[in-house]
Design a protein around this motif. Structure first.
Motif, PDB file in Angstrom:
ATOM      1  N   GLU A  17       0.849  -1.192   0.000  1.00  0.00           N
ATOM      2  CA  GLU A  17       0.000   0.000   0.000  1.00  0.00           C
ATOM      3  C   GLU A  17       0.883   1.240   0.000  1.00  0.00           C
ATOM      4  O   GLU A  17       1.956   1.260   0.601  1.00  0.00           O
ATOM      5  CB  GLU A  17      -0.884   0.032   1.241  1.00  0.00           C
ATOM      6  N   ARG A  18       0.394   2.273  -0.670  1.00  0.00           N
ATOM      7  CA  ARG A  18       1.128   3.530  -0.736  1.00  0.00           C
ATOM      8  C   ARG A  18       0.112   4.663  -0.878  1.00  0.00           C
ATOM      9  O   ARG A  18      -0.912   4.509  -1.520  1.00  0.00           O
ATOM     10  CB  ARG A  18       2.072   3.516  -1.932  1.00  0.00           C
ATOM     11  N   GLY A  19       0.430   5.809  -0.276  1.00  0.00           N
ATOM     12  CA  GLY A  19      -0.457   6.961  -0.382  1.00  0.00           C
ATOM     13  C   GLY A  19      -1.283   7.143   0.872  1.00  0.00           C
ATOM     14  O   GLY A  19      -1.307   6.277   1.763  1.00  0.00           O
ATOM     15  N   PRO A  20      -1.997   8.276   0.988  1.00  0.00           N
ATOM     16  CA  PRO A  20      -2.767   8.571   2.196  1.00  0.00           C
ATOM     17  C   PRO A  20      -3.857   7.541   2.457  1.00  0.00           C
ATOM     18  O   PRO A  20      -4.640   7.215   1.549  1.00  0.00           O
ATOM     19  CB  PRO A  20      -3.369   9.956   1.898  1.00  0.00           C
ATOM     20  N   ALA A  21      -3.929   7.052   3.671  1.00  0.00           N
ATOM     21  CA  ALA A  21      -4.912   6.023   4.017  1.00  0.00           C
ATOM     22  C   ALA A  21      -6.341   6.538   3.981  1.00  0.00           C
ATOM     23  O   ALA A  21      -7.287   5.740   3.883  1.00  0.00           O
ATOM     24  CB  ALA A  21      -4.597   5.462   5.408  1.00  0.00           C
ATOM     25  N   ASP A  22      -6.529   7.848   4.057  1.00  0.00           N
ATOM     26  CA  ASP A  22      -7.881   8.404   4.078  1.00  0.00           C
ATOM     27  C   ASP A  22      -8.370   8.813   2.694  1.00  0.00           C
ATOM     28  O   ASP A  22      -9.403   9.479   2.570  1.00  0.00           O
ATOM     29  CB  ASP A  22      -7.955   9.601   5.034  1.00  0.00           C
ATOM     30  N   THR A  23      -7.663   8.413   1.640  1.00  0.00           N
ATOM     31  CA  THR A  23      -8.108   8.698   0.281  1.00  0.00           C
ATOM     32  C   THR A  23      -8.717   7.441  -0.338  1.00  0.00           C
ATOM     33  O   THR A  23      -8.497   6.328   0.153  1.00  0.00           O
ATOM     34  CB  THR A  23      -6.931   9.177  -0.588  1.00  0.00           C
ATOM     35  N   PRO A  24      -9.512   7.588  -1.408  1.00  0.00           N
ATOM     36  CA  PRO A  24     -10.136   6.407  -2.022  1.00  0.00           C
ATOM     37  C   PRO A  24      -9.101   5.405  -2.514  1.00  0.00           C
ATOM     38  O   PRO A  24      -8.089   5.774  -3.099  1.00  0.00           O
ATOM     39  CB  PRO A  24     -10.935   7.001  -3.193  1.00  0.00           C
ATOM     40  N   ALA A  25      -9.374   4.128  -2.277  1.00  0.00           N
ATOM     41  CA  ALA A  25      -8.454   3.067  -2.672  1.00  0.00           C
ATOM     42  C   ALA A  25      -8.443   2.905  -4.190  1.00  0.00           C
ATOM     43  O   ALA A  25      -9.484   2.993  -4.848  1.00  0.00           O
ATOM     44  CB  ALA A  25      -8.835   1.755  -2.014  1.00  0.00           C
ATOM     45  N   LEU A  26      -7.259   2.650  -4.728  1.00  0.00           N
ATOM     46  CA  LEU A  26      -7.094   2.367  -6.158  1.00  0.00           C
ATOM     47  C   LEU A  26      -6.249   1.103  -6.272  1.00  0.00           C
ATOM     48  O   LEU A  26      -5.095   1.078  -5.852  1.00  0.00           O
ATOM     49  CB  LEU A  26      -6.430   3.536  -6.878  1.00  0.00           C
ATOM     50  N   LEU A  27      -6.864   0.044  -6.800  1.00  0.00           N
ATOM     51  CA  LEU A  27      -6.211  -1.254  -6.918  1.00  0.00           C
ATOM     52  C   LEU A  27      -5.608  -1.404  -8.306  1.00  0.00           C
ATOM     53  O   LEU A  27      -6.298  -1.241  -9.314  1.00  0.00           O
ATOM     54  CB  LEU A  27      -7.232  -2.370  -6.679  1.00  0.00           C
ATOM     55  N   LEU A  28      -4.319  -1.732  -8.364  1.00  0.00           N
ATOM     56  CA  LEU A  28      -3.610  -1.955  -9.616  1.00  0.00           C
ATOM     57  C   LEU A  28      -3.486  -3.461  -9.854  1.00  0.00           C
ATOM     58  O   LEU A  28      -2.935  -4.181  -9.012  1.00  0.00           O
ATOM     59  CB  LEU A  28      -2.214  -1.329  -9.564  1.00  0.00           C
ATOM     60  N   ILE A  29      -3.985  -3.933 -11.000  1.00  0.00           N
ATOM     61  CA  ILE A  29      -3.920  -5.360 -11.336  1.00  0.00           C
ATOM     62  C   ILE A  29      -3.056  -5.528 -12.576  1.00  0.00           C
ATOM     63  O   ILE A  29      -3.413  -5.085 -13.665  1.00  0.00           O
ATOM     64  CB  ILE A  29      -5.322  -5.953 -11.575  1.00  0.00           C
ATOM     65  N   MET A  30      -1.924  -6.165 -12.420  1.00  0.00           N
ATOM     66  CA  MET A  30      -0.950  -6.313 -13.506  1.00  0.00           C
ATOM     67  C   MET A  30      -1.307  -7.499 -14.392  1.00  0.00           C
ATOM     68  O   MET A  30      -2.254  -8.226 -14.145  1.00  0.00           O
ATOM     69  CB  MET A  30       0.430  -6.478 -12.877  1.00  0.00           C
ATOM     70  N   GLY A  31      -0.508  -7.672 -15.447  1.00  0.00           N
ATOM     71  CA  GLY A  31      -0.764  -8.694 -16.445  1.00  0.00           C
ATOM     72  C   GLY A  31      -0.164 -10.041 -16.096  1.00  0.00           C
ATOM     73  O   GLY A  31       0.389 -10.262 -15.014  1.00  0.00           O
ATOM     74  N   ALA A  32      -0.280 -10.959 -17.051  1.00  0.00           N
ATOM     75  CA  ALA A  32       0.153 -12.341 -16.849  1.00  0.00           C
ATOM     76  C   ALA A  32       1.647 -12.424 -16.588  1.00  0.00           C
ATOM     77  O   ALA A  32       2.444 -11.745 -17.228  1.00  0.00           O
ATOM     78  CB  ALA A  32      -0.208 -13.187 -18.073  1.00  0.00           C
ATOM     79  N   GLN A  33       2.009 -13.261 -15.641  1.00  0.00           N
ATOM     80  CA  GLN A  33       3.400 -13.543 -15.274  1.00  0.00           C
ATOM     81  C   GLN A  33       4.136 -12.320 -14.759  1.00  0.00           C
ATOM     82  O   GLN A  33       5.364 -12.350 -14.664  1.00  0.00           O
ATOM     83  CB  GLN A  33       4.170 -14.146 -16.458  1.00  0.00           C
ATOM     84  N   ALA A  34       3.409 -11.261 -14.430  1.00  0.00           N
ATOM     85  CA  ALA A  34       4.058 -10.005 -14.053  1.00  0.00           C
ATOM     86  C   ALA A  34       3.857  -9.705 -12.573  1.00  0.00           C
ATOM     87  O   ALA A  34       2.734  -9.716 -12.068  1.00  0.00           O
ATOM     88  CB  ALA A  34       3.517  -8.848 -14.889  1.00  0.00           C
ATOM     89  N   SER A  35       4.944  -9.415 -11.898  1.00  0.00           N
ATOM     90  CA  SER A  35       4.908  -8.967 -10.506  1.00  0.00           C
ATOM     91  C   SER A  35       4.231  -7.605 -10.411  1.00  0.00           C
ATOM     92  O   SER A  35       4.212  -6.821 -11.374  1.00  0.00           O
ATOM     93  CB  SER A  35       6.338  -8.872  -9.972  1.00  0.00           C
ATOM     94  N   GLY A  36       3.712  -7.294  -9.247  1.00  0.00           N
ATOM     95  CA  GLY A  36       3.167  -5.964  -9.014  1.00  0.00           C
ATOM     96  C   GLY A  36       4.201  -4.875  -9.194  1.00  0.00           C
ATOM     97  O   GLY A  36       3.854  -3.710  -9.449  1.00  0.00           O
TER      98      GLY A  36
END
Length: 290
Positions: A17-36
Motif C-alpha cells: 500500500e502507498r499513499g494517504p490512508a484516508d483517500t479512495p483506494a485504487l487497486l492496480l492489477i498487472m498482467g500475466a506472469q508479471a509482478s506488481g
C-alpha cells in the motif's frame, strides 16, 4: 507498507500500500506472469498523490506463492484474489486499473461484482465479449477476427522455457520489453534491465513461470453483463500496442456499457517514463469525485 494476504489454502499474496490512508483506494492489477513491481514507481507515486494505492503480486509471480504446479487453478480465480486483497485490507469499494490480463480480470469484476468498483480503467487488453466490432464505416468485424499478437512476440513466447543464468535471463526480459513497447517511443533498454533486476531481487530468484499461460480460461465471456455495465469505465487506447493492436481498444469501449476512450500518444504494451504523466492524468481525471 507491505504485507502478505491469505487468499486460498496455502496461497499467500504479497501486497503493498502507498499513499494517504484516508483517500479512495485504487487497486492496480498487472498482467500475466508479471509482478506488481511491473507498475513503475514513478507512475505509482503520481497516482498515490490522490489515492491509497494497492498493488500486489499474482500467484506464481514475485513474492506470492508459486502454487500452480501442485494445485492448478483457472484464470478467473485470479479475479477472486483481487477481491480477497480488498477484503483483507478492509476496502468495500475501490477504483480498479487493470493492464493486459489484469484488464480481463477487471472485466470479470465489472461483470460479476460491480458493487465493489468505484471506477474501472482498462489498458492493453481484449474484450470478454463476442459482440462484433463496428468500424468507422459501419462495417462489422467478428471479435475473433480482430488483429492478433505481433508475430515477433508470438515467436518469443513460443520458445521453450529453460533455465538460464541471471544475465542471460535479463537479456531475454529486456528483449521482451522491447517488443512490448512498440516502435513509437524510443526504447530504454537500461531502464527495462533495471526494472527486471529489481523484480528478480524482490522475487528472490530469476526463474520464470508459465502458470498463467497454462491456466484454464473457460467461462470468461461476459457479453451480456458488460453491455449493461454502469460502473464508470475508461479504456486506454495505445497506438503502438502489439498484443491487442488497434482497434481492440475501440472494440472494448463499444462492448462495455458507458465506457469512454482516451488515447495515450506513443503507448504500446508497456509503461515507459514517457507515458506516466499523460496516463496518470487520464486515470486521475477519471477517478476524480467518485
Amino acid at each position: 507498507m507491505q504485507r502478505f494476504v491469505d487468499v486460498a489454502p496455502d496461497v499467500r499474496l504479497w501486497v503493498e500500500e502507498r499513499g494517504p490512508a484516508d483517500t479512495p483506494a485504487l487497486l492496480l492489477i498487472m498482467g500475466a506472469q508479471a509482478s506488481g513491481l511491473a507498475w513503475p514507481e514513478e507512475l505509482v507515486d503520481l497516482l498515490a498523490a490522490r489515492h491509497r494505492i494497492i498493488r500486489y503480486d499474482h500467484r506464481d509471480t514475485g513474492r506470492s506463492t508459486w502454487s500452480y504446479d501442485r494445485r492448478p487453478y483457472a484464470l478467473p480465480e485470479l479475479a477472486g484474489d483481487a477481491l480477497a486483497v480488498l477484503d483483507a485490507l478492509g476496502v468495500d469499494r475501490a477504483h480498479v486499473v487493470g493492464m493486459s490480463m489484469g484488464g480481463m480480470l477487471t472485466q470479470l469484476l465489472l461483470a460479476d461484482h460491480p458493487k465493489r468498483l468505484l471506477t474501472a480503467t482498462l489498458m492493453g487488453t481484449g474484450a470478454l465479449s463476442v459482440r462484433p466490432y463496428t468500424g468507422p464505416d459501419g462495417a462489422q468485424t467478428p471479435a475473433a477476427e480482430l488483429p492478433g499478437v505481433d508475430p515477433e512476440l508470438v515467436r518469443l513466447w513460443s520458445e521453450p522455457a529453460e533455465e538460464r543464468g541471471l544475465e542471460e535471463e535479463l537479456d531475454r526480459r529486456v528483449e521482451h520489453w522491447r517488443l512490448l513497447s512498440g516502435d513509437l517511443i524510443p526504447f530504454d533498454a537500461e531502464a527495462a534491465r533495471a526494472l527486471e533486476r529489481r523484480i528478480v531481487e524482490h522475487t528472490g530468484h530469476h526463474r520464470t513461470s508459465t502458470a498463467h499461460a497454462r491456466a484454464d480460461t473457460a467461462g470468461m465471456e461476459r457479453t451480456g453483463e458488460l453491455a449493461v455495465n454502469r460502473v464508470p469505465t475508461l479504456v486506454v487506447s495505445a497506438p503502438a500496442e502489439p498484443v491487442y493492436p488497434p482497434p481492440h481498444a475501440d472494440h472494448l469501449a463499444q462492448v462495455i456499457g458507458g465506457a469512454r476512450l482516451v488515447t495515450v500518444p506513443g503507448m504500446g504494451h508497456a509503461l515507459p517514463r514517457e507515458v506516466h504523466q499523460p496516463l496518470s492524468a487520464a486515470i486521475l481525471e477519471h477517478t476524480a469525485g467518485r
